[in-house]
Design a protein around this motif. Structure first.
Motif, PDB file in Angstrom:
ATOM      1  N   ARG A  37       0.834  -1.209   0.000  1.00  0.00           N
ATOM      2  CA  ARG A  37       0.000   0.000   0.000  1.00  0.00           C
ATOM      3  C   ARG A  37       0.869   1.261   0.000  1.00  0.00           C
ATOM      4  N   GLU A  38       1.932   1.225   0.820  1.00  0.00           N
ATOM      5  CA  GLU A  38       2.859   2.364   0.879  1.00  0.00           C
ATOM      6  C   GLU A  38       3.534   2.570  -0.474  1.00  0.00           C
ATOM      7  N   LEU A  39       3.918   1.476  -1.112  1.00  0.00           N
ATOM      8  CA  LEU A  39       4.589   1.540  -2.421  1.00  0.00           C
ATOM      9  C   LEU A  39       3.667   2.135  -3.480  1.00  0.00           C
ATOM     10  N   MET A  40       2.430   1.663  -3.533  1.00  0.00           N
ATOM     11  CA  MET A  40       1.500   2.139  -4.560  1.00  0.00           C
ATOM     12  C   MET A  40       1.228   3.639  -4.402  1.00  0.00           C
ATOM     13  N   GLU A 144      11.436   8.365  -5.081  1.00  0.00           N
ATOM     14  CA  GLU A 144      11.983   7.286  -5.906  1.00  0.00           C
ATOM     15  C   GLU A 144      12.870   6.343  -5.091  1.00  0.00           C
ATOM     16  N   ILE A 145      13.662   6.893  -4.160  1.00  0.00           N
ATOM     17  CA  ILE A 145      14.482   6.038  -3.291  1.00  0.00           C
ATOM     18  C   ILE A 145      13.570   5.187  -2.411  1.00  0.00           C
ATOM     19  N   ALA A 146      12.501   5.795  -1.901  1.00  0.00           N
ATOM     20  CA  ALA A 146      11.548   5.052  -1.070  1.00  0.00           C
ATOM     21  C   ALA A 146      10.900   3.925  -1.873  1.00  0.00           C
ATOM     22  N   TYR A 148      12.153   2.294  -4.448  1.00  0.00           N
ATOM     23  CA  TYR A 148      13.152   1.241  -4.640  1.00  0.00           C
ATOM     24  C   TYR A 148      13.310   0.393  -3.379  1.00  0.00           C
ATOM     25  N   ARG A 149      13.441   1.058  -2.230  1.00  0.00           N
ATOM     26  CA  ARG A 149      13.648   0.337  -0.970  1.00  0.00           C
ATOM     27  C   ARG A 149      12.409  -0.475  -0.581  1.00  0.00           C
ATOM     28  N   LEU A 150      11.234   0.088  -0.792  1.00  0.00           N
ATOM     29  CA  LEU A 150      10.001  -0.630  -0.476  1.00  0.00           C
ATOM     30  C   LEU A 150       9.838  -1.853  -1.381  1.00  0.00           C
ATOM     31  N   ALA A 151      10.119  -1.678  -2.671  1.00  0.00           N
ATOM     32  CA  ALA A 151      10.002  -2.803  -3.610  1.00  0.00           C
ATOM     33  C   ALA A 151      10.961  -3.930  -3.234  1.00  0.00           C
TER      34      ALA A 151
END
Length: 205
Positions: A37-40, A144-146, A148-151
């Motif tokens: 959810r955070e990623l989306m 964008e960094i978030a 990448y890290r979340l994925a």
């Protein structure tokens, strides 16, 4: 993998391990759902930011081109803008994932860093737009960094959840079934042995 002996102690240990593995899978599943959810949300935010940056860059370069036309010395006036060192990076944790927080404190100011002589309102507009772009780029970098890290964390959580669901838990279920079956067989053998002994004692009496 060593096969545990069919004892009641090992059966209890296997059941405890099975319960821990199931709880671990549930936690991993919850963590994965929260991170997804955070990623989306951040992916949508990144797209909106990119669109704003494109529009702001376009407006900034148009204003700069107009400034050069209106006052050919505008480029020299722009050289007076000092180097900006206000970008700051901090970190915070979301479900164990380190997410950056990028801030750019030095934004547009009504006090212009260049002399008014030789400048135009178009140059002022370009300065304002590029200041806005800087802040948007800091926000985009954070997003964008978030992403990448979340994925990466979602992928890792998915692997762990799959290992628990498809390997660890079925393996423990198999161990529990094997031990229960062996203990049941021992109980039947003991029951038969006791009946034989009792019948023999009765006969002797």
């Amino acid at each position: 993998m060593a096969v545990s002996a069919p004892t009641k102690g090992n059966l209890m240990a296997a059941k405890r391990s099975r319960l821990l593995a199931e709880n671990g899978w549930e936690l991993m599943d919850k963590k994965r759902n929260i991170l997804v959810r955070e990623l989306m949300a951040r992916i949508d935010r990144a797209k909106a930011l990119q669109d704003r940056i494109d529009d702001t860059f376009r407006a900034a370069y148009e204003a700069l081109a107009l400034a050069e036309i209106a006052a050919p010395g505008a480029g020299e006036a722009a050289q007076a803008v000092p180097e900006d060192g206000s970008v700051r990076l901090r970190w915070r944790s979301v479900m164990g994932v380190e997410i950056p927080s990028v801030t750019a404190d030095g934004g547009y100011s009504d006090v212009l860093p260049y002399a008014l002589g030789g400048s135009t309102s178009a140059l002022d507009e370009a300065y304002r737009r590029f200041s806005e772009v800087k802040n948007l780029l800091a926000e985009l970098a954070e997003t964008e960094i978030a992403v990448y890290r979340l994925a990466f964390s979602i992928k890792k959580s998915q692997k762990r959840a799959n290992a628990l669901e498809n390997i660890v838990i079925p393996g423990l279920d198999a161990d529990i079934g094997r031990i229960e079956q062996a203990l049941a067989e021992k109980e039947r053998e003991e029951f038969v042995r006791q009946k034989v002994v009792k019948a023999w004692k009765t006969k002797q009496a």
